[in-house]
Scaffold this active site. Structure first.
Site, PDB file in Angstrom:
ATOM      1  N   PRO A   2       0.820  -1.214   0.000  1.00 28.38           N
ATOM      2  CA  PRO A   2       0.000   0.000   0.000  1.00 28.38           C
ATOM      3  C   PRO A   2       0.858   1.271   0.000  1.00 28.38           C
ATOM      4  CG  PRO A   2      -0.211  -1.189   2.086  1.00 28.38           C
ATOM      5  CD  PRO A   2       0.647  -2.014   1.197  1.00 28.38           C
ATOM      6  N   GLU A   3       0.560   2.170  -0.903  1.00 27.35           N
ATOM      7  CA  GLU A   3       1.236   3.464  -0.923  1.00 27.35           C
ATOM      8  C   GLU A   3       0.234   4.528  -0.455  1.00 27.35           C
ATOM      9  OE1 GLU A   3       4.182   4.729  -3.362  1.00 27.35           O
ATOM     10  OE2 GLU A   3       4.756   2.790  -4.186  1.00 27.35           O
ATOM     11  N   ARG A 109       1.047 -10.748   6.243  1.00 25.09           N
ATOM     12  CA  ARG A 109       2.504 -10.719   6.417  1.00 25.09           C
ATOM     13  C   ARG A 109       2.922 -10.043   7.723  1.00 25.09           C
ATOM     14  NH1 ARG A 109       5.581  -9.381   0.961  1.00 25.09           N
ATOM     15  NH2 ARG A 109       7.281 -10.087   2.266  1.00 25.09           N
ATOM     16  N   ARG A 152      22.852  18.985  -3.136  1.00 30.78           N
ATOM     17  CA  ARG A 152      22.835  17.540  -2.870  1.00 30.78           C
ATOM     18  C   ARG A 152      23.257  16.771  -4.119  1.00 30.78           C
ATOM     19  NH1 ARG A 152      19.832  16.102   1.801  1.00 30.78           N
ATOM     20  NH2 ARG A 152      20.750  14.066   1.391  1.00 30.78           N
TER      21      ARG A 152
END
Ligand code: ZN
Length: 271
Positions: A2-3, A109, A152
């Site tokens: 799931p995002e 899970r 960065r």
């Protein structure tokens, strides 16, 4: 896995069942998921009224009138089921409301989590304390990203996955947003031009909003036989589409794997 859009869809699906309702009972059918449940979880929730639901990054938040927030994370396989006909061995937590409706947290899970924290202290609690802004929030814009990534040298893709920079983005939507913005995933973050950061932020918001809209449409007809919330099939731009045509330019989508994570991109139009 799931995002953010799945979590947002889940919260929207839980809201009509829980908001304003009193929790009649909460049954913990085991002692832990990824980590042990708080020992006072049941006592703090039983009899409490749910005052609101929300989301921060990939965490669902359920507020109660006792000043507590129940924080859930779906891990790899977690999902809530609404009014399940039967309770199986993967239904680890069952909540019943004063209307007699039932919700079960099913997670085969068991990488998910369930915590309870004082609502007032939430923003100062890890992991929320060190999180960057919400990707769909107003403070996440091109100027913010350009400022945070100035100098960065890490790849732009890795920076978008860093929860301290922006919270809740995962691999799928980062791949798709970079494709929509036509930026190469491996490009050095500090060397992305300012105008392209604007385009990238717009792309992140577009792909997330489209997925949430898709999830929302599955909720409207959520006569899903098993009452499962939050899972829907999306049509991704590049994710999982190796060898297929790029939606921008028709080029061939490629897949690269580093440290076990796949990156899908179009080498023709992403620079
Ligand atoms: Zn392309």
């Amino acid at each position: 896995m799931p995002e953010l859009p799945e979590v947002e869809t889940t919260v929207r699906g839980l809201r009509p069942v829980l908001e304003g309702r009193r929790i009649r009972s909460i049954e913990l059918r085991r002692e832990d998921l990824r980590r042990p449940f708080p020992p006072d979880l049941r006592q703090r929730l039983t009899g409490a009224r749910v005052t609101g639901l929300g989301r921060r990054a990939k965490y669902g938040l359920i507020d109660t009138d006792r000043g507590d927030t129940l924080v859930f994370h779906l891990g790899m396989s977690g999902h809530w089921r609404v009014d399940p006909e039967t309770i199986g061995k993967h239904d680890h937590v069952v909540i019943e409301t004063d209307e007699g409706r039932r919700l079960s947290l099913n997670d085969h899970r068991r990488f998910g989590s369930l915590d309870i924290v004082e609502s007032a202290a939430l923003v100062e609690t890890e992991p929320f304390r060190s999180m960057g802004p919400e990707p769909l929030g107003e403070s996440f814009d091109g100027a913010y990203l350009a400022d945070r990534l100035d100098g960065r040298s890490a790849p732009i893709k890795a920076m978008l996955l860093d929860q301290r920079i922006v919270a809740g983005l995962g691999n799928i939507y980062v791949c798709d947003a970079l494709n929509l913005a036509r930026i190469a995933p491996g490009r050095e973050a500090g060397r992305v031009a300012r105008a392209r950061f604007d385009r990238l932020v717009a792309a992140v918001k577009t792909v997330l909003a489209a997925a949430i809209a898709k999830g929302g449409s599955t909720l409207r007809d959520y006569a899903q036989p098993n009452g499962e919330l939050g899972y829907f099939s999306s049509e991704w731009r590049v994710y999982g589409r190796e060898g297929k045509a790029c939606p921008n330019c028709g080029g061939v989508i490629r897949r690269r794997t580093d440290s076990g994570r796949s990156t899908f991109f179009c080498p023709k139009c992403q620079r």
